[in-house]
Design an enzyme around this catalytic site. Structure first.
Site, PDB file in Angstrom:
ATOM      1  N   ASP A  89      25.621  98.192  59.068  1.00  0.00           N
ATOM      2  CA  ASP A  89      25.956  98.608  60.424  1.00  0.00           C
ATOM      3  C   ASP A  89      26.591  97.473  61.231  1.00  0.00           C
ATOM      4  O   ASP A  89      25.910  96.512  61.590  1.00  0.00           O
ATOM      5  CB  ASP A  89      24.657  99.079  61.101  1.00  0.00           C
ATOM      6  CG  ASP A  89      24.862  99.534  62.524  1.00  0.00           C
ATOM      7  OD1 ASP A  89      25.995  99.920  62.864  1.00  0.00           O
ATOM      8  OD2 ASP A  89      23.885  99.495  63.300  1.00  0.00           O
ATOM      9  N   ASP A 126      32.506 100.185  64.794  1.00  0.00           N
ATOM     10  CA  ASP A 126      31.120 100.382  64.378  1.00  0.00           C
ATOM     11  C   ASP A 126      31.010 101.267  63.136  1.00  0.00           C
ATOM     12  O   ASP A 126      31.173 102.490  63.209  1.00  0.00           O
ATOM     13  CB  ASP A 126      30.331 100.989  65.544  1.00  0.00           C
ATOM     14  CG  ASP A 126      28.861 101.164  65.212  1.00  0.00           C
ATOM     15  OD1 ASP A 126      28.425 100.678  64.148  1.00  0.00           O
ATOM     16  OD2 ASP A 126      28.136 101.781  66.008  1.00  0.00           O
TER      17      ASP A 126
END
Ligand SMILES: *[C@@H]1O[C@H](CO)[C@@H](O)[C@H](O)[C@H]1NC(C)=O
Length: 388
Positions: free
Chosen positions: A89, A276
């Site tokens: 992430d 992201d």
């Protein structure tokens, strides 16, 4: 699948940490000022050569795709290595996995610290809140290896990570055991050094950056769906670099977007965005996403917090301007199968509540363009993703 928004919401904490950074020079800055930096580099290089097993110019790991909503990879923690499936992430900066005995972690792999000869207790508490999901527990330290056992792993000794004692429902329902944050230390809860930053400061990689290649695989689960390459570009899966963009904030991978357009709609107000990997769609202010949706014929469903579009429709591409380049996201990335003959239009309204960036460039952007996240150079690079 649920829409994932795995960016750490730590506005207050990050601001506090940033204040610390402006006051205290980093060890590297101090060494550079004192002229000791080259000596230090040589010392690190010697260490690296001594420790043959740790010499890795760059190392890559595959990720598996869940319905184009989520991409997971393997790591091991401890000695011998205990395997975990984690979300890699770029919207957060902490690594955590469930700890043995976590009551809310049913069905997930749990870390048994008593079974690792290299585990070092820390005991400090941590808790993290994502856009969707939350977890908390205590910190510990151990050897973290990126990649699955039996593959060419990136081995990062002495890495601090979270042992989760409890996770919320969003994370319970997720296929991953835990999350591995790849953003900057200044975004990390408890100012913990993120695993990859730790690898870079131990001089384990040739370059202080990593490249992400993600693929569009449609409505299938757990199929090969991309590659994370640590310490280099991905020349196998990505075209040549289009451009670097300097970061406007080295917390998230945050930078300026000059504009966004779709069909007859365009908005040319510069705004801060983040790249992201942990967010399934493209997120932005609802006034703008509503206007964009109207142009493509997508309708908002409050229950899902998402826009739906006719699966037979051909929505026009979304064009994002970064620096002097235009990046076009095609229908292939933006029309996502929702099952039952329904399709999402992969844009969603997201309100940052007044802090930080205003847009999230999630997986559809990264499927179209490989992103190179330069932790050392505080910039982000884009190149065409093969097959996109
Ligand atoms: C992770 O490891 C499991 C078990 O070894 C394997 O089945 C899976 O394909 C691996 N995932 C990736 C992304 O390599």
């Amino acid at each position: 699948m649920k829409l994932l928004v795995l960016l750490a919401l730590v506005g207050v904490a990050a601001a506090a940490v940033e204040i610390g950074i402006t006051k205290v020079a980093s060890p590297r800055t101090r060494l550079m000022k004192s002229g000791l930096w080259p000596t230090y580099r040589k010392y690190k290089e010697a260490l690296r050569l001594q420790n043959k097993a740790a010499v890795l110019a760059s190392v890559s790991q595959p990720v598996n795709d869940y319905e184009d909503f989520e991409y997971v990879g393997n790591i091991t923690i401890g000695t011998p290595g205990q395997p975990f499936v984690i979300i890699l992430d770029t919207g957060s900066a902490n690594l955590w996995v469930p700890e043995k005995g976590c009551k809310t972690c049913k069905g997930k792999k749990e870390f048994d610290k008593t079974a690792s000869s290299t585990f070092v207790a820390n005991g400090k508490a941590w808790s993290i809140q994502y856009g969707t999901g939350a977890a908390k527990g205590i910190l510990g330290e151990d050897t973290v290896r990126f990649g699955a056992t039996g593959t060419n792993q990136l081995v990062v000794p002495k890495t601090t990570f979270g042992l989760a004692k409890s996770i919320d429902q969003d994370l319970q329902q997720d296929v991953a055991d835990g999350i591995l944050g790849l953003a900057f230390q200044s975004l990390a809860v408890d100012n913990v050094v993120p695993p990859l930053v730790n690898a870079i400061s131990q001089n384990l990689l040739d370059n202080p950056y990593f490249t992400v290649y993600l693929q569009e695989k449609g409505a299938t689960d757990n199929v090969p769906g991309g590659t994370f390459t640590y310490g280099g570009m991905d020349t196998k899966n990505c075209g040549s670099l289009i451009a670097w963009q300097p970061l406007s904030s080295a917390t998230y991978f945050q930078f300026s977007m000059a504009g966004i357009a779709v069909g007859s709609y365009s908005n040319n107000k510069a705004s801060d965005v983040i790249s992201d990997t942990g967010t399934s769609f493209i997120g932005g202010p609802q006034t703008i996403t509503d206007a964009m949706a109207a142009v493509v014929g997508a309708t908002y469903d409050d229950l899902y917090g998402a826009y739906f579009i006719d699966c037979n429709a051909s929505p026009p591409p979304v064009t994002i301007t970064i620096g002097s380049n235009k990046y076009m996201l095609t229908e292939k990335q933006l029309k996502v199968d929702a099952g039952n003959g329904q399709c999402y239009w992969a844009v969603f309204p997201f309100d940052f509540g007044g802090f930080g960036p205003s847009w999230i460039l999630g997986d559809p952007f990264i499927r179209q363009f490989c992103n190179t996240y330069d932790l050392g150079g505080k910039r982000i690079g884009f190149s065409k993703a093969n097959g996109a």
